[in-house]
Design a protein around this motif. Structure first.
Motif, PDB file in Angstrom:
ATOM      1  N   TYR A  45       0.999  -1.279   0.031  1.00 38.22           N
ATOM      2  CA  TYR A  45      -0.049  -0.127  -0.008  1.00 38.22           C
ATOM      3  C   TYR A  45       0.729   1.030  -0.035  1.00 38.22           C
ATOM      4  CZ  TYR A  45      -2.981   3.666   1.383  1.00 38.22           C
ATOM      5  OH  TYR A  45      -3.700   4.968   1.428  1.00 38.22           O
ATOM      6  N   ASN A  46       0.642   2.142  -1.015  1.00 34.52           N
ATOM      7  CA  ASN A  46       1.253   3.425  -0.743  1.00 34.52           C
ATOM      8  C   ASN A  46       0.339   4.767  -1.144  1.00 34.52           C
ATOM      9  OD1 ASN A  46       4.051   2.298  -1.902  1.00 34.52           O
ATOM     10  ND2 ASN A  46       2.826   1.396  -3.252  1.00 34.52           N
ATOM     11  N   ASP A  47       0.747   5.641  -0.447  1.00 37.40           N
ATOM     12  CA  ASP A  47       0.041   7.074  -0.591  1.00 37.40           C
ATOM     13  C   ASP A  47       1.085   8.118  -0.617  1.00 37.40           C
ATOM     14  OD1 ASP A  47       1.069   7.050   1.878  1.00 37.40           O
ATOM     15  OD2 ASP A  47      -0.890   7.201   2.887  1.00 37.40           O
ATOM     16  N   ASN A  48       0.628   9.119  -0.881  1.00 35.21           N
ATOM     17  CA  ASN A  48       1.302  10.556  -1.080  1.00 35.21           C
ATOM     18  C   ASN A  48       2.090  10.641  -2.342  1.00 35.21           C
ATOM     19  OD1 ASN A  48       0.862  11.547   1.549  1.00 35.21           O
ATOM     20  ND2 ASN A  48       2.370  10.267   2.447  1.00 35.21           N
ATOM     21  N   ILE A  49       1.118   9.970  -3.476  1.00 32.97           N
ATOM     22  CA  ILE A  49       1.581   9.810  -4.739  1.00 32.97           C
ATOM     23  C   ILE A  49       1.105  11.126  -5.615  1.00 32.97           C
ATOM     24  CG2 ILE A  49       1.400   8.705  -6.857  1.00 32.97           C
ATOM     25  CD1 ILE A  49       0.615   6.204  -5.165  1.00 32.97           C
ATOM     26  N   GLY A  50       1.998  11.759  -6.270  1.00 36.95           N
ATOM     27  CA  GLY A  50       1.764  12.693  -7.484  1.00 36.95           C
ATOM     28  C   GLY A  50       2.184  13.874  -6.809  1.00 36.95           C
ATOM     29  N   ARG A  74      -2.183   4.017  -3.805  1.00 42.61           N
ATOM     30  CA  ARG A  74      -2.090   2.899  -4.670  1.00 42.61           C
ATOM     31  C   ARG A  74      -2.218   1.608  -4.088  1.00 42.61           C
ATOM     32  NH1 ARG A  74       2.141   4.055  -7.965  1.00 42.61           N
ATOM     33  NH2 ARG A  74       0.818   5.181  -9.350  1.00 42.61           N
ATOM     34  N   HIS A  75      -2.942   0.470  -4.275  1.00 46.57           N
ATOM     35  CA  HIS A  75      -2.565  -0.875  -3.814  1.00 46.57           C
ATOM     36  C   HIS A  75      -2.214  -1.518  -5.128  1.00 46.57           C
ATOM     37  CE1 HIS A  75      -5.721  -0.069  -0.403  1.00 46.57           C
ATOM     38  NE2 HIS A  75      -5.986   0.787  -1.317  1.00 46.57           N
ATOM     39  N   ASN A  76      -1.249  -2.267  -4.729  1.00 45.22           N
ATOM     40  CA  ASN A  76      -0.299  -3.182  -5.618  1.00 45.22           C
ATOM     41  C   ASN A  76      -0.468  -4.783  -5.041  1.00 45.22           C
ATOM     42  OD1 ASN A  76       0.439  -0.814  -7.364  1.00 45.22           O
ATOM     43  ND2 ASN A  76       2.237  -0.803  -6.324  1.00 45.22           N
ATOM     44  N   PRO A  79       5.515   7.089  -4.617  1.00 42.25           N
ATOM     45  CA  PRO A  79       4.777   7.518  -3.119  1.00 42.25           C
ATOM     46  C   PRO A  79       6.035   8.472  -2.479  1.00 42.25           C
ATOM     47  CG  PRO A  79       4.772   5.074  -3.430  1.00 42.25           C
ATOM     48  CD  PRO A  79       5.326   5.860  -4.562  1.00 42.25           C
ATOM     49  N   GLU A  80       5.943   8.996  -1.380  1.00 43.54           N
ATOM     50  CA  GLU A  80       6.629   9.670  -0.486  1.00 43.54           C
ATOM     51  C   GLU A  80       6.782   8.969   0.723  1.00 43.54           C
ATOM     52  OE1 GLU A  80       6.418  13.820  -0.473  1.00 43.54           O
ATOM     53  OE2 GLU A  80       6.750  13.938  -3.050  1.00 43.54           O
ATOM     54  N   ASP A  81       7.641   9.172   1.712  1.00 43.22           N
ATOM     55  CA  ASP A  81       7.771   8.712   3.248  1.00 43.22           C
ATOM     56  C   ASP A  81       7.393   7.242   3.188  1.00 43.22           C
ATOM     57  OD1 ASP A  81       7.853  11.359   3.648  1.00 43.22           O
ATOM     58  OD2 ASP A  81       5.815  11.630   3.880  1.00 43.22           O
ATOM     59  N   TRP A  82       6.478   6.614   3.932  1.00 41.39           N
ATOM     60  CA  TRP A  82       6.416   5.307   4.201  1.00 41.39           C
ATOM     61  C   TRP A  82       5.273   4.451   3.383  1.00 41.39           C
ATOM     62  CZ3 TRP A  82       9.957   3.194   7.390  1.00 41.39           C
ATOM     63  CH2 TRP A  82      10.670   4.168   8.280  1.00 41.39           C
ATOM     64  N   SER A  83       5.740   3.193   3.002  1.00 42.01           N
ATOM     65  CA  SER A  83       4.893   2.433   2.473  1.00 42.01           C
ATOM     66  C   SER A  83       4.757   1.133   3.310  1.00 42.01           C
ATOM     67  CB  SER A  83       5.285   1.967   1.014  1.00 42.01           C
ATOM     68  OG  SER A  83       5.364   2.946   0.419  1.00 42.01           O
ATOM     69  N   LEU A  84       3.619   0.280   3.141  1.00 46.12           N
ATOM     70  CA  LEU A  84       3.597  -1.133   3.943  1.00 46.12           C
ATOM     71  C   LEU A  84       3.333  -2.082   2.911  1.00 46.12           C
ATOM     72  CD1 LEU A  84       0.988   0.136   6.685  1.00 46.12           C
ATOM     73  CD2 LEU A  84       3.473  -0.169   7.075  1.00 46.12           C
ATOM     74  N   ASN A  85       3.785  -3.426   3.532  1.00 48.19           N
ATOM     75  CA  ASN A  85       3.715  -4.421   2.499  1.00 48.19           C
ATOM     76  C   ASN A  85       3.665  -5.998   3.441  1.00 48.19           C
ATOM     77  OD1 ASN A  85       6.503  -6.027   2.985  1.00 48.19           O
ATOM     78  ND2 ASN A  85       6.987  -3.936   2.556  1.00 48.19           N
ATOM     79  N   ILE A  86       2.804  -6.703   2.630  1.00 46.96           N
ATOM     80  CA  ILE A  86       2.517  -8.167   3.375  1.00 46.96           C
ATOM     81  C   ILE A  86       2.926  -8.982   2.272  1.00 46.96           C
ATOM     82  CG2 ILE A  86       0.930  -9.629   4.136  1.00 46.96           C
ATOM     83  CD1 ILE A  86      -0.868  -7.335   4.879  1.00 46.96           C
TER      84      ILE A  86
END
Length: 272
Positions: free
Chosen positions: A55-60, A67-69, A257-264
């Protein structure tokens, strides 16, 4: 296609991949630590099907996009002869994104598929350096113009690594040019992924990596640092690792994105 449909489609494709790939290998017992360590080896001689959600945010440009990938990435090795293996690595992205730039709206579907082929010697170079090289193809499979490059791409890929007790470290790199019209006219991208993994006696693998990219046409770097931990399990006789982690973007291109993203992460293992 909604986010729910993306998940359902990806699970179906994953199940089909597992059925096809598992029929090509013979299971032999291995200790859990060795199996857990195999996820760090892009040139593994067992079938591995990683599934990674991010999961990513702060995009653009206005940092309002998200965005969910979901990446399904089967790694399937083939024995060419007594001296060489061919390892295939395919990345199928399922994407759900919103407002990645002003006026873009929402998109959901499949992105561009990347397929890499590594020809790798059975015996490590110098007795310790495992490596492989070959072509990489980026296929114009995106279901929406905003989910891909709208062109096919071609390039070369290389991976090299060594295993030192519980440690596995090395790097993977490739360069892909747009292949329609003049080579590299639309995009020319270099990907560099150094990695360092440590597997404990309890079969947990910690990984520190960076999936960095450089866009030569736009002169932009993307440099994220990712830390993950994955634990080995067996469920109904199926070997797997489950874990997750965080990613921090040291440098972001305009579409990142900027800053932090989370993944599983989930890895399905099929030992030979």
């Amino acid at each position: 296609m909604t986010h729910t449909h993306i998940i359902s489609t990806s699970v179906f494709l994953l199940s089909l991949t597992v059925l096809l790939s598992s029929s090509t290998v013979l299971a032999e017992p291995k200790d859990s630590k060795s199996l857990a360590q195999e996820i760090a080896n892009p040139l593994t001689t067992m079938v591995i099907v990683p599934i990674q959600y991010e999961y990513n945010d702060n995009i653009g440009p206005e940092d309002e996009g998200s965005r969910h990938n979901l990446f399904v990435q089967p790694i399937i090795p083939f024995e060419v002869n007594d001296e060489w293996n061919l390892i295939t690595r395919t990345i199928v992205p399922f994407i759900d994104q919103q407002d990645i730039f002003p006026g873009a709206g929402d998109q959901s579907g499949v992105g561009d598929i990347t397929a890499s082929f590594f020809l790798s010697p059975v015996e490590p170079a110098g007795g310790y350096w495992i490596h492989g090289w070959g072509p990489v193809f980026q296929l114009d499979t995106a279901s929406d113009d905003y989910l891909g490059f709208e062109e096919n791409g071609i390039g070369l890929s290389y991976v090299g690594l060594t295993v030192d007790g519980p440690k596995t470290y090395g790097f993977l790199t490739n360069h892909i040019y747009s292949a329609e019209g003049s080579l590299g006219d639309t995009y020319s991208n270099t990907f560099i992924q150094p990695f360092f993994d440590y597997t404990t006696e309890g079969a947990m693998t910690f990984e520190l990596t960076s999936e960095s990219a450089y866009n030569w046409n736009d002169d932009q770097w993307s440099i994220p640092i990712t830390l993950t931990a994955s634990q080995y399990f067996e469920v109904g006789g199926q070997a797997l690792l489950l874990g997750g982690g965080v990613k921090y973007w040291l440098k972001s291109a305009d579409s990142d994105p900027e800053d932090w993203s989370l993944n599983i992460n989930l890895y399905l293992l099929f030992p030979r």
